[in-house]
Scaffold this active site. Structure first.
Site, short mmCIF file in Angstrom:
data_model
loop_
_atom_site.label_atom_id
_atom_site.label_comp_id
_atom_site.label_asym_id
_atom_site.label_seq_id
_atom_site.Cartn_x
_atom_site.Cartn_y
_atom_site.Cartn_z
N GLU A 29 53.08 48.42 37.18
CA GLU A 29 52.23 47.23 37.23
C GLU A 29 52.37 46.43 35.94
O GLU A 29 52.18 46.97 34.85
CB GLU A 29 50.77 47.67 37.43
CG GLU A 29 50.58 48.38 38.77
CD GLU A 29 49.30 49.20 38.86
OE1 GLU A 29 48.52 49.20 37.89
OE2 GLU A 29 49.10 49.84 39.91
N LEU A 58 50.13 46.73 43.41
CA LEU A 58 49.17 47.58 42.70
C LEU A 58 48.79 48.80 43.52
O LEU A 58 47.79 48.79 44.23
CB LEU A 58 47.90 46.79 42.37
CG LEU A 58 48.05 45.54 41.52
CD1 LEU A 58 46.69 45.09 41.02
CD2 LEU A 58 49.00 45.75 40.37
N GLU A 60 49.37 53.09 42.83
CA GLU A 60 50.07 54.14 42.10
C GLU A 60 50.82 55.09 43.03
O GLU A 60 51.91 55.56 42.70
CB GLU A 60 49.09 54.91 41.20
CG GLU A 60 48.64 54.13 39.96
CD GLU A 60 47.60 53.07 40.25
OE1 GLU A 60 47.04 53.04 41.38
OE2 GLU A 60 47.32 52.24 39.35
N PHE A 83 47.49 53.23 32.91
CA PHE A 83 46.61 54.11 32.13
C PHE A 83 46.64 55.48 32.81
O PHE A 83 46.62 55.54 34.04
CB PHE A 83 45.17 53.60 32.10
CG PHE A 83 44.95 52.45 31.14
CD1 PHE A 83 44.47 52.66 29.85
CD2 PHE A 83 45.23 51.15 31.54
CE1 PHE A 83 44.29 51.60 28.98
CE2 PHE A 83 45.06 50.09 30.67
CZ PHE A 83 44.57 50.30 29.38
N ASP A 85 44.37 57.33 33.33
CA ASP A 85 43.19 57.41 34.20
C ASP A 85 43.48 56.90 35.62
O ASP A 85 42.73 57.17 36.54
CB ASP A 85 42.07 56.56 33.60
CG ASP A 85 41.94 56.78 32.11
OD1 ASP A 85 41.02 57.49 31.69
OD2 ASP A 85 42.78 56.25 31.35
N PRO A 89 45.52 58.27 42.20
CA PRO A 89 45.99 57.90 43.54
C PRO A 89 47.40 58.43 43.81
O PRO A 89 47.79 58.55 44.97
CB PRO A 89 45.98 56.37 43.50
CG PRO A 89 44.98 56.03 42.47
CD PRO A 89 45.09 57.11 41.42
N HIS A 129 39.65 54.39 30.86
CA HIS A 129 40.80 54.02 30.03
C HIS A 129 40.96 55.00 28.86
O HIS A 129 41.46 54.63 27.81
CB HIS A 129 40.65 52.59 29.48
CG HIS A 129 40.58 51.54 30.53
ND1 HIS A 129 39.44 51.26 31.25
CD2 HIS A 129 41.53 50.70 31.01
CE1 HIS A 129 39.69 50.29 32.11
NE2 HIS A 129 40.95 49.93 31.98
#
Lengths: 324, 369
Positions: A29, A58, A60, A83, A85, A89, A129
């Site tokens: 991304e 977008l 993952e 990130f 975090d 997904p 984050h």
């Protein structure tokens, strides 16, 4: 020798490898024209074009899922998860697919994907984050986990990761992306995956740290030195497979050990390290091995300075082992 | 935006009786190819029957039949050997069509020392790298974005290979399906999505997976054509697949094919459909049996006889019997193999665990046959 920060070192490694090997592509991304939200891929789009520096939709699971397909077909994808975090997904694609392809296919389908992702707190990013999810991936057979703490290691290890044939989660310490600056050779060099480094020698206690916690451990060691406490700092650099020999050599020398990580304590990587050490070096230990870690809470926003390990807490915990 | 072709009508070439319909596109297939298709369809039927009987005798741990869905497997027929297939777990015909051997198929089911995946996966999870057939995994939908990645890689590398992926209608509910369709649409990737709508996802009917009128209609949101085809009509499958493959190879992007078919029997050897569906529901579908329809067609054009079919069936049965007899003499993979190929080179901790296990007393499998 030029100096670089970690972002620049990562970018340098990517550029070198993309020039050397047409099969290497970057995807994720905002990695294209924008160069990534941390600018790690800045300039690559202009040099290598949209086919090799791919702005993805977008999702993952799509980034990792398509990266797997690219690797199976013969490419060398280096996806960025913006990130750490946001990696969940893609958890199934990483844990059940990427990490298992070689094994489950009887060795027919290696899957060389290097996933880069920034991890750790200290940037006022709150829960989404700031996390350090390494234990979940160290616990995933088939995956290597690499976590450099400085620019020199970041470049040499990333180049090594892109030149071997196993999937890797390459965790970058975002808090010191720019703050950590050091001499980095121009051009190519690789560091061996699976090798720790003794970054500071000492005799009283060993600190095991990695990623953003190495600088905290070094700070604690400096403070300790001023107070007559001699601390050895081992930067693990690779978490899976971790360097048991360097760890044991240091602990046997000092007789004491404290593990430092940002991630939550329970079932964190420190637990594995401590188990492995006591199985092999019980006779050498003068005190229980202690931990300074994040807490078993979600990562907080306002109170992150209280959540994160710091040098004083690390030194205080070292003293506990000395006073045992 | 891409102009989207949408049709609710089923594409068909043969009617339920196996006669050619008028005014439809018919795939151009040689007599040899038609014969090979019939041969492989029969192989699936014979293999499924034999393996399910072995499972019921307690000699095989698990099996999944494809009875009634064999025609849908032939979406792979127009592919080149260099094209890639990312299968689900019910496309036996695709494997045999591409050259997967009866021996490898059976050794995989038994997880023995000659199993191509070395006893590491339960039955029906095949891999054949030399045939560009990608390793099967059990979680549904994971293969779909992978197929998009392979297709996109081919495009980036300047090759004209196409990737095809199979999945069931239940899988269209997964995030991965939508993610993959979206990536494929955006990338204009040379990929063909084959959704086998067999009416049932284990015990849940297709109308519990979507509120859309058709599964093919989902293509619209991703800027690609969605084609509905009679999945029990092997000639229609091949025609529709040929068009989608040509489209992909020609640079015009992906296609979603919904193959309407029916799961005549259980999801797997562990399933019992009498618990959740009307036992007479399959009756209507048995009349549309894909093998029967194709057989009748071949008979109409003079390419089928009872002797021919008996010969093929006998040959397949013999090959299966030979492979089973050979498999009977094989043992499990060596213990060391459990620790190999986790990584390219074995790291110290896995070697240490292997050495420890080798020093222990051997454990007998409670599932040994």
């Amino acid at each position: 020798m030029p100096t670089m920060n970690i972002i620049e070192a990562v970018r340098d490694a990517l550029r070198i490898e993309m020039r050397r090997d047409q099969r290497v592509v970057v995807l994720g991304e905002d990695v294209g024209k924008f160069g990534g939200v941390f600018r790690a891929t800045s300039g690559l789009y202009d040099e290598f074009g949209a086919d090799r520096v791919i702005d993805t939709p977008l999702a993952e699971a799509g980034i990792i899922g398509t990266a797997i397909g690219m690797a199976l077909y013969g490419m060398r994808p280096v996806p960025e998860i913006q990130f750490g975090d946001f990696i969940f997904p893609a958890f199934d694609q990483i844990v059940n697919e990427l990490a298992k392809f070689r094994y489950r296919s009887g060795g027919q389908y290696p899957c060389p994907v290097v996933i880069r992702t920034p991890v750790g707190g200290g940037i006022r990013g709150g829960h989404y984050h700031s996390q350090s999810p390494e234990a979940l991936f160290i616990h995933t057979p088939g995956l290597k986990v690499v976590a450099p703490s400085n620019p020199y290691d970041a470049k040499g290890l990333l180049l090594a990761c892109m030149r071997q044939n196993d999937p890797v989660l390459f965790m970058e310490p975002k808090r010191i992306y720019r703050a950590s600056r050091g001499e980095v050779p121009e051009g190519e060099y690789t560091l061996e995956i699976g090798k720790a480094a003794v970054v500071r020698e000492g005799t009283h206690c060993t600190l095991l740290a990695y990623s953003g916690m190495v600088s905290i451990a070094e700070e604690a060691a400096k403070k300790g030195e001023a107070e007559g406490v001699s601390i050895e700092v081992v930067d693990l650099r690779t978490l899976m497979p971790y360097d048991i020999d360097t760890i044991l050599a240091s602990v046997k020398k000092t007789g004491r050990c404290v593990v430092v990580h940002e991630a939550p304590r329970t079932c964190g990587f420190g637990a594995e390290l401590i188990a492995a050490i006591q199985e092999r070096a019980m006779d050498h230990l003068e005190a229980p091995i202690l931990r300074v870690t994040g807490f078993d809470t979600p990562f907080p926003y306002t109170l992150e300075h209280e959540y994160l390990p710091n040098a004083d807490r690390v030194l205080g915990t070292v003293r506990q082992t000395l006073e045992w | 935006m891409v102009a989207v072709q949408m049709q609710d009508d089923l594409r068909r070439v043969l009617d339920d009786e196996g006669k050619l319909l008028q005014g439809v596109k018919v795939p151009q297939l040689s007599e040899d190819t038609l014969g090979q298709i019939f041969d492989v369809m029969l192989m699936v039927r014979v293999m499924d029957d034999r393996m399910m009987r072995l499972q019921r005798q307690g000699r095989l741990g698990f099996y999944m039949k494809a009875i009634g869905e064999e025609a849908s497997h032939f979406a792979v027929a127009p592919l080149r050997p260099t094209d890639w297939v990312f299968p689900s777990y019910r496309e036996q015909g695709a494997w045999f069509w591409r050259g997967y051997t009866v021996t490898n198929f059976i050794n995989q089911l038994f997880g023995n020392e000659l199993d191509p995946v070395k006893g590491r996966q339960m039955p029906v999870h095949h891999t054949a790298r030399d045939l560009n057939l990608v390793s099967i995994s059990s979680p549904v939908g994971t293969q779909i974005p992978q197929a998009v990645g392979a297709a996109h890689a081919a495009k980036i590398m300047g090759k004209d290979d196409v990737a095809m992926t199979f999945f069931g209608e239940g899988t269209s509910s997964t995030g991965e399906f939508h993610v993959a369709m979206n990536f494929a649409g955006v990338y204009k990737a040379p990929v063909v999505f084959v959704c086998r709508n067999n009416g049932w996802a284990i015990s849940v009917a297709a109308n519990r997976q979507t509120a859309a009128k058709t599964f093919a209609s989902k293509a619209v949101g991703y800027g690609m054509p969605g084609i509905r085809v009679d999945g029990n009509d092997v000639l229609a499958m091949i025609q529709v697949s040929t068009e989608a493959i040509d489209r992909a190879r020609g640079g015009d992007g992906p296609t979603l094919i919904e193959a309407l078919t029916y799961r005549v029997q259980g999801h797997s050897s562990s399933d019992d459909p009498s618990v959740y569906r009307d036992p007479h529901e399959p009756d209507a579908w048995e009349k549309r049996d894909p093998l029967n329809r194709f057989r009748t067609y071949l008979k109409h054009i003079g390419l089928w006889s009872e002797e021919l079919e008996a010969g093929i069936t006998e040959r397949h049965n013999q090959a299966i019997s030979d492979a089973l007899a050979a498999a009977d003499k094989l043992g499990p993979p060596p213990i060391e193999s459990m620790f190999e190929e986790v990584y390219e080179e074995m790291p110290w901790h896995i070697a240490e665990q292997r050495d420890w296990l080798l020093r222990q007393a051997r454990t007998k499998s409670p599932h040994a046959h």
